[in-house]
Motif scaffolding. Structure first.
Motif, PDB file in Angstrom:
ATOM      1  N   ILE A 180       0.831  -1.212   0.000  1.00  0.00           N
ATOM      2  CA  ILE A 180       0.000   0.000   0.000  1.00  0.00           C
ATOM      3  C   ILE A 180       0.863   1.258   0.000  1.00  0.00           C
ATOM      4  O   ILE A 180       0.625   2.188  -0.771  1.00  0.00           O
ATOM      5  CB  ILE A 180      -0.955  -0.004   1.215  1.00  0.00           C
ATOM      6  CG1 ILE A 180      -1.907  -1.198   1.130  1.00  0.00           C
ATOM      7  CG2 ILE A 180      -1.753   1.284   1.265  1.00  0.00           C
ATOM      8  CD1 ILE A 180      -2.865  -1.307   2.299  1.00  0.00           C
ATOM      9  N   GLU A 181       1.884   1.292   0.888  1.00  0.00           N
ATOM     10  CA  GLU A 181       2.834   2.404   0.971  1.00  0.00           C
ATOM     11  C   GLU A 181       2.101   3.749   1.026  1.00  0.00           C
ATOM     12  O   GLU A 181       1.389   4.029   1.970  1.00  0.00           O
ATOM     13  CB  GLU A 181       3.824   2.332  -0.198  1.00  0.00           C
ATOM     14  CG  GLU A 181       4.703   1.094  -0.174  1.00  0.00           C
ATOM     15  CD  GLU A 181       5.652   1.039  -1.337  1.00  0.00           C
ATOM     16  OE1 GLU A 181       5.417   1.734  -2.357  1.00  0.00           O
ATOM     17  OE2 GLU A 181       6.639   0.278  -1.263  1.00  0.00           O
ATOM     18  N   ASP A 182       2.283   4.595  -0.041  1.00  0.00           N
ATOM     19  CA  ASP A 182       1.682   5.928  -0.010  1.00  0.00           C
ATOM     20  C   ASP A 182       0.350   6.007  -0.745  1.00  0.00           C
ATOM     21  O   ASP A 182      -0.154   7.101  -1.009  1.00  0.00           O
ATOM     22  CB  ASP A 182       2.653   6.949  -0.611  1.00  0.00           C
ATOM     23  CG  ASP A 182       3.043   6.602  -2.048  1.00  0.00           C
ATOM     24  OD1 ASP A 182       2.697   5.498  -2.509  1.00  0.00           O
ATOM     25  OD2 ASP A 182       3.698   7.422  -2.708  1.00  0.00           O
ATOM     26  N   LYS A 183      -0.228   4.857  -1.087  1.00  0.00           N
ATOM     27  CA  LYS A 183      -1.535   4.853  -1.761  1.00  0.00           C
ATOM     28  C   LYS A 183      -2.620   5.361  -0.808  1.00  0.00           C
ATOM     29  O   LYS A 183      -2.482   5.313   0.409  1.00  0.00           O
ATOM     30  CB  LYS A 183      -1.890   3.446  -2.257  1.00  0.00           C
ATOM     31  CG  LYS A 183      -0.931   2.895  -3.310  1.00  0.00           C
ATOM     32  CD  LYS A 183      -1.356   1.500  -3.736  1.00  0.00           C
ATOM     33  CE  LYS A 183      -0.447   0.929  -4.813  1.00  0.00           C
ATOM     34  NZ  LYS A 183       0.921   0.678  -4.330  1.00  0.00           N
ATOM     35  N   PHE A 184      -3.705   5.851  -1.399  1.00  0.00           N
ATOM     36  CA  PHE A 184      -4.831   6.393  -0.633  1.00  0.00           C
ATOM     37  C   PHE A 184      -4.378   7.534   0.278  1.00  0.00           C
ATOM     38  O   PHE A 184      -4.903   7.724   1.376  1.00  0.00           O
ATOM     39  CB  PHE A 184      -5.514   5.299   0.195  1.00  0.00           C
ATOM     40  CG  PHE A 184      -5.914   4.092  -0.608  1.00  0.00           C
ATOM     41  CD1 PHE A 184      -6.993   4.152  -1.478  1.00  0.00           C
ATOM     42  CD2 PHE A 184      -5.180   2.919  -0.512  1.00  0.00           C
ATOM     43  CE1 PHE A 184      -7.345   3.043  -2.225  1.00  0.00           C
ATOM     44  CE2 PHE A 184      -5.537   1.808  -1.257  1.00  0.00           C
ATOM     45  CZ  PHE A 184      -6.625   1.866  -2.120  1.00  0.00           C
ATOM     46  N   TYR A 197       0.014   3.412   9.143  1.00  0.00           N
ATOM     47  CA  TYR A 197      -0.086   3.746  10.567  1.00  0.00           C
ATOM     48  C   TYR A 197       1.272   3.959  11.226  1.00  0.00           C
ATOM     49  O   TYR A 197       1.384   4.614  12.262  1.00  0.00           O
ATOM     50  CB  TYR A 197      -0.873   2.662  11.317  1.00  0.00           C
ATOM     51  CG  TYR A 197      -0.075   1.446  11.715  1.00  0.00           C
ATOM     52  CD1 TYR A 197       0.483   1.350  12.977  1.00  0.00           C
ATOM     53  CD2 TYR A 197       0.130   0.391  10.828  1.00  0.00           C
ATOM     54  CE1 TYR A 197       1.216   0.231  13.357  1.00  0.00           C
ATOM     55  CE2 TYR A 197       0.849  -0.723  11.192  1.00  0.00           C
ATOM     56  CZ  TYR A 197       1.395  -0.798  12.450  1.00  0.00           C
ATOM     57  OH  TYR A 197       2.128  -1.897  12.819  1.00  0.00           O
ATOM     58  N   MET A 198       2.363   3.421  10.620  1.00  0.00           N
ATOM     59  CA  MET A 198       3.699   3.604  11.181  1.00  0.00           C
ATOM     60  C   MET A 198       4.375   4.871  10.677  1.00  0.00           C
ATOM     61  O   MET A 198       5.504   5.157  11.042  1.00  0.00           O
ATOM     62  CB  MET A 198       4.583   2.396  10.856  1.00  0.00           C
ATOM     63  CG  MET A 198       4.185   1.132  11.561  1.00  0.00           C
ATOM     64  SD  MET A 198       5.397  -0.201  11.340  1.00  0.00           S
ATOM     65  CE  MET A 198       5.268  -0.481   9.582  1.00  0.00           C
ATOM     66  N   ALA A 199       3.690   5.639   9.808  1.00  0.00           N
ATOM     67  CA  ALA A 199       4.267   6.843   9.188  1.00  0.00           C
ATOM     68  C   ALA A 199       5.520   6.514   8.392  1.00  0.00           C
ATOM     69  O   ALA A 199       6.439   7.313   8.299  1.00  0.00           O
ATOM     70  CB  ALA A 199       4.565   7.909  10.240  1.00  0.00           C
ATOM     71  N   TYR A 200       5.540   5.306   7.827  1.00  0.00           N
ATOM     72  CA  TYR A 200       6.715   4.832   7.092  1.00  0.00           C
ATOM     73  C   TYR A 200       6.885   5.574   5.770  1.00  0.00           C
ATOM     74  O   TYR A 200       8.010   5.832   5.338  1.00  0.00           O
ATOM     75  CB  TYR A 200       6.591   3.325   6.840  1.00  0.00           C
ATOM     76  CG  TYR A 200       7.860   2.651   6.399  1.00  0.00           C
ATOM     77  CD1 TYR A 200       8.851   2.309   7.320  1.00  0.00           C
ATOM     78  CD2 TYR A 200       8.077   2.351   5.062  1.00  0.00           C
ATOM     79  CE1 TYR A 200      10.021   1.699   6.919  1.00  0.00           C
ATOM     80  CE2 TYR A 200       9.245   1.730   4.655  1.00  0.00           C
ATOM     81  CZ  TYR A 200      10.212   1.407   5.586  1.00  0.00           C
ATOM     82  OH  TYR A 200      11.370   0.794   5.173  1.00  0.00           O
ATOM     83  N   SER A 201       5.782   5.905   5.111  1.00  0.00           N
ATOM     84  CA  SER A 201       5.849   6.596   3.824  1.00  0.00           C
ATOM     85  C   SER A 201       5.386   8.043   3.907  1.00  0.00           C
ATOM     86  O   SER A 201       5.501   8.781   2.934  1.00  0.00           O
ATOM     87  CB  SER A 201       4.987   5.856   2.785  1.00  0.00           C
ATOM     88  OG  SER A 201       5.415   4.518   2.618  1.00  0.00           O
ATOM     89  N   LEU A 202       4.855   8.437   5.045  1.00  0.00           N
ATOM     90  CA  LEU A 202       4.355   9.804   5.209  1.00  0.00           C
ATOM     91  C   LEU A 202       5.521  10.800   5.186  1.00  0.00           C
ATOM     92  O   LEU A 202       6.507  10.618   5.900  1.00  0.00           O
ATOM     93  CB  LEU A 202       3.613   9.922   6.539  1.00  0.00           C
ATOM     94  CG  LEU A 202       2.942  11.259   6.844  1.00  0.00           C
ATOM     95  CD1 LEU A 202       1.749  11.483   5.926  1.00  0.00           C
ATOM     96  CD2 LEU A 202       2.479  11.302   8.307  1.00  0.00           C
TER      97      LEU A 202
END
Length: 244
Positions: free
Chosen positions: A155-159, A165-170
């Motif tokens: 999913i990464e930065d999709k949607f 929830y881990m802010a991994y791609s935010l």
């Protein structure tokens, strides 16, 4: 040649990490957050099974304490271990950061509350809630680890980062000049998981399999859990998705 190339790549990564003072605490807490999110699943979902297996819960059940006190105490016991670990890692990182030059002390505090706290509250609350509903630790592990795998690798930065929830791609890089350029997006995103985590905790209190002190003492927690979950997934999520 390969050695020179590896050294060159290492210099590039080092410059990227130290180009902005806030990058060092950001990268460290992001990596720590990924690991502790997985470990928190095992610890949070294990206490119900462990207490039942060791037959230690009966000692507390006969005491005149509410279900809220028991559940929140158990969750706080798990949560404070991770919070203490975060503070220790941040202190060690800051000590090394001092040897490299400028230290962005505000970034350490902001990343702690933006990355670590919402993630831990959400995953611990969700793990205990699923364990209470499914009554199967293995199934809880599979579902939550599968969710982590989907968010990180697919999913990464999709949607619009909604399931991250881990802010991994935010995008959370903090500039030394202007700070965060997307404060509204960040606060809405992290607010979703903070409120959702609290809602799962409230659900756990209302559904906990122990006779409450009062026959109606679970109703306020049930109402509060529905209100918090509605705020998280309807109001906050809608605002997050409609931001420009």
């Amino acid at each position: 040649r390969d050695l020179r190339m590896s050294r060159g790549l290492g210099d590039v990564y080092k410059r990227q990490a130290t180009a902005i003072p806030s990058n060092i605490p950001y990268l460290i807490l992001l990596l720590l957050n990924t690991g502790q999110a997985v470990i928190a699943i095992f610890l949070a979902s294990d206490f119900l099974k462990r207490d039942k297996k060791l037959d230690t819960s009966e000692v507390f059940y006969v005491r005149p304490l509410s279900n809220a006190e028991y559940v929140i105490g158990k969750i706080w016991g798990n949560l404070r271990v991770f919070l203490l670990l975060n503070l220790i890692i941040m202190a060690i990182t800051a000590a090394f950061n001092l040897t490299l030059g400028e230290v962005d002390w505000v970034a350490y505090l902001l990343y702690f509350f933006l990355i670590s706290v919402p993630t831990l509250i959400f995953i611990i609350g969700l793990a205990i809630f699923l364990m209470l509903v499914l009554k199967n630790q293995a199934l809880t592990f599979v579902l939550l680890l599968g969710y982590i795998g989907l968010t990180v690798f697919y999913i990464e930065d999709k949607f619009y980062y909604l399931f991250d929830y881990m802010a991994y791609s935010l995008p959370l890089v903090k500039s030394s000049i202007v700070g965060f350029s997307n404060w509204e997006v960040i606060l809405n995103h992290r607010g979703i998981y903070l409120l959702a985590g609290l809602a799962f905790v409230f659900f756990t209190i209302s559904l906990f399999r122990r006779l409450p002190n009062s026959s109606r003492s679970n109703y306020p927690w049930l109402v509060l859990s529905f209100c918090t979950l509605m705020l998280a997934f309807v109001s906050v999520s809608y605002t997050h998705l409609t931001l420009p």
